[in-house]
Scaffold this motif. Structure first.
Motif, mmCIF file in Angstrom:
data_model
loop_
_atom_site.group_PDB
_atom_site.id
_atom_site.type_symbol
_atom_site.label_atom_id
_atom_site.label_comp_id
_atom_site.label_asym_id
_atom_site.label_seq_id
_atom_site.Cartn_x
_atom_site.Cartn_y
_atom_site.Cartn_z
ATOM 1 N N ILE A 134 2.566 76.970 -17.070
ATOM 2 C CA ILE A 134 3.677 77.955 -16.924
ATOM 3 C C ILE A 134 5.225 77.137 -17.585
ATOM 4 O O ILE A 134 5.826 77.779 -18.356
ATOM 5 N N CYS A 138 8.696 77.707 -19.638
ATOM 6 C CA CYS A 138 9.903 77.622 -18.837
ATOM 7 C C CYS A 138 10.916 76.809 -19.711
ATOM 8 O O CYS A 138 12.306 76.926 -20.112
ATOM 9 N N TRP A 172 3.132 86.101 -18.574
ATOM 10 C CA TRP A 172 3.592 86.098 -17.377
ATOM 11 C C TRP A 172 3.112 87.429 -16.567
ATOM 12 O O TRP A 172 2.462 87.293 -15.486
ATOM 13 N N GLU A 173 3.229 88.415 -17.172
ATOM 14 C CA GLU A 173 2.798 89.856 -16.653
ATOM 15 C C GLU A 173 1.305 89.759 -16.645
ATOM 16 O O GLU A 173 0.693 90.177 -15.636
ATOM 17 N N GLU A 175 -0.690 87.288 -16.357
ATOM 18 C CA GLU A 175 -1.246 86.471 -15.613
ATOM 19 C C GLU A 175 -0.804 86.743 -14.268
ATOM 20 O O GLU A 175 -1.258 85.740 -13.320
ATOM 21 N N GLN A 176 0.124 87.948 -13.883
ATOM 22 C CA GLN A 176 -0.005 88.323 -12.488
ATOM 23 C C GLN A 176 -1.422 88.794 -12.064
ATOM 24 O O GLN A 176 -1.439 88.720 -10.708
ATOM 25 N N THR A 212 2.513 84.398 -11.076
ATOM 26 C CA THR A 212 1.984 84.429 -12.104
ATOM 27 C C THR A 212 1.162 82.985 -12.174
ATOM 28 O O THR A 212 1.546 82.005 -11.610
ATOM 29 N N SER A 214 -1.255 80.020 -13.320
ATOM 30 C CA SER A 214 -1.299 78.824 -14.483
ATOM 31 C C SER A 214 -2.608 78.056 -14.493
ATOM 32 O O SER A 214 -3.256 77.765 -13.197
ATOM 33 N N TYR A 227 -2.058 79.502 -8.382
ATOM 34 C CA TYR A 227 -0.652 79.916 -8.241
ATOM 35 C C TYR A 227 0.155 78.742 -7.933
ATOM 36 O O TYR A 227 -0.126 78.192 -6.660
ATOM 37 N N ASN A 232 6.128 78.421 -10.803
ATOM 38 C CA ASN A 232 6.554 79.670 -10.550
ATOM 39 C C ASN A 232 7.974 79.723 -9.989
ATOM 40 O O ASN A 232 8.858 80.509 -10.649
ATOM 41 N N ALA A 235 9.875 79.493 -13.292
ATOM 42 C CA ALA A 235 9.944 80.767 -13.838
ATOM 43 C C ALA A 235 10.751 81.869 -13.554
ATOM 44 O O ALA A 235 11.599 82.634 -14.178
ATOM 45 N N ILE A 266 7.777 87.755 -8.762
ATOM 46 C CA ILE A 266 7.412 86.445 -8.729
ATOM 47 C C ILE A 266 8.013 85.801 -7.527
ATOM 48 O O ILE A 266 7.529 85.233 -6.620
#
Length: 428
Positions: A134, A138, A172-173, A175-176, A212, A214, A227, A232, A235, A266
């Motif tokens: 992630i 960032c 990120w969406e 991987e939610q 999300t 990782s 997670y 997060n 993010a 998140i």
């Protein structure tokens, strides 16, 4: 002095540090050498005005490392156009790479096909490594945001920036809900378990939480649970930057709304699933969770870390949950906190037992509430340089002459950032 004369701007900052640290000759010497290190040894300007940066002893550009390596130069970029051009070039190169593949963590200077290993994942000739982290997404946005705030420049908020933002939000969406939506997998043959993902490259199972997923930590080691809380948290902060950029620069309501929804989801996931009640320390942040009741209580030296939460600008240094977490992290209840004859601090499963990191010491100083504590950490870093006038990755708590990575630009940069912070010169 010309506003394109980098040497004069560098010397001006070095002289300001020397004045503040008067009498501390070795501290000043280490700062000067570390401050010049990234600029002289790792930066490669490109014909398209972008900037390629190697990490040091590895000839590849990490999205994370490259942002951290130039962050101490924001002090100079405020008034020096050439330094601002170099940093803008880093941002542009990072954005280009994210558009090529948002799941990759490290890239080649050209499409030469060089790579760390022959991994089982979707590689192309630009990719040095494709460990999804992630924080790799960032750091470039954070650097772009800080460069804008310091210099007022907005030219890099262009079509490539927007494409990169859409790629980041999509990843990120997706991987939610890693189990249903992710197309990413990673396997490495004949390696330690920390260098590959279990379950045929998918990682351990996770339940949807709003956070999300990782695959890997900022250390490039595999996550135990998908997670990763500090990432997060990073993010959430970066999504706030995206919202502000979309509102004030891009005039793009679609990006702003997507980022706001994702940020809130998140952050809600963090508040619901990342905070546990510890019998000794009270409410603290876990390092990782799977959303199914399993938690990993530890911290890693690499940033983002739990220790770095105020540095990431998620909360203040005196936040109660952070203070509880900090007490845990800087105790032997943290399995990667080591204490020896010469030093104590946080290390990493990425390096041997009883090795602590200069990066984690720098973060300990940057998140300290008093000047005295910051100076104590700076002097500890001075004492553990093994006589090299450079920072390293990890060093043994009893013998700093035992260390990993003699040429590690990120560690040098973090030392500089702490010194600049102590001297009141850090604008990042």
């Amino acid at each position: 002095m010309s506003n394109r004369d980098i040497s004069s701007s560098m010397e001006k900052v070095i002289n300001q540090v020397a004045e503040k640290l008067e009498g501390e000759e070795k501290l000043i010497r280490i700062f000067e050498r570390c401050y010049w290190n990234t600029l002289k040894t790792t930066i490669r300007r490109q014909k398209d005005s972008t900037t390629y940066i190697i990490t040091g002893d590895i000839p590849a550009m990490w999205l994370r490392d490259s942002a951290a390596q130039v962050r101490p130069y924001l002090t100079i970029a405020k008034e020096n156009e050439e330094m601002a051009d170099i940093i803008e070039g880093v941002v542009k190169k990072q954005l280009q790479y994210i558009v090529i593949d948002p799941y990759a963590n490290a890239f080649n200077e050209t499409a030469n096909g060089k790579r760390w290993d022959d991994d089982l994942t979707e590689m192309n000739d630009w990719l040095w490594e494709r460990k999804y982290e992630i924080d790799s997404l960032c750091y470039p946005i954070q650097l772009a945001y800080l460069l804008w705030k310091v210099t007022g420049r907005t030219s890099f908020f262009d079509d490539t920036f927007k494409k990169a933002i859409h790629s980041i939000l999509k990843v990120w969406e997706d991987e939610q809900d890693h189990e249903k939506n992710s197309k990413y997998s990673f396997q490495r043959k004949n390696c330690p378990p920390t260098d590959t993902l279990s379950r045929n490259g998918l990682g351990e199972p996770v339940k949807r939480t709003g956070m999300t997923w990782s695959g890997f930590r900022p250390s490039d080691d595999a996550c135990q649970y998908g997670y990763l809380i500090p990432s997060n948290i990073f993010a959430v902060v970066v999504l706030g930057y995206i919202i502000e950029i979309a509102d004030k620069i891009l005039n793009d309501d679609q990006i702003a709304k997507r980022a706001e929804i994702l940020k809130n989801e998140i952050d809600s996931g963090i508040k619901k699933h990342a905070i546990i009640s510890h019998e000794k320390y009270g409410e603290i942040y876990a390092y990782e969770t799977d959303g199914m009741g399993n938690y990993n209580l530890m911290d890693d030296a690499n940033v983002p870390s739990l220790l770095s939460i105020p540095y990431l600008d998620y909360c203040k240094c005196d936040d109660p949950i952070y203070l509880n977490t900090r007490k845990f992290l800087l105790s032997e209840d943290n399995p990667y906190f080591y204490k020896g004859k010469v030093a104590e601090g946080i290390g990493s499963p990425h390096t041997p037992e009883n090795f602590i990191w200069h990066i984690s010491l720098a973060i300990e100083g940057l998140t300290a509430e008093s000047q005295d504590e910051k100076l104590r950490i700076i002097k500890l870093m001075e004492k553990t340089d093994a006589g090299t006038d450079r920072m390293h990755e990890g060093f043994h708590v009893d013998d700093p002459n035992q260390f990993t990575r003699a040429w590690f630009s990120w560690a040098n940069a973090m030392y500089c950032e702490l010194v600049l912070d102590y001297c009141g010169l850090n604008v990042g």
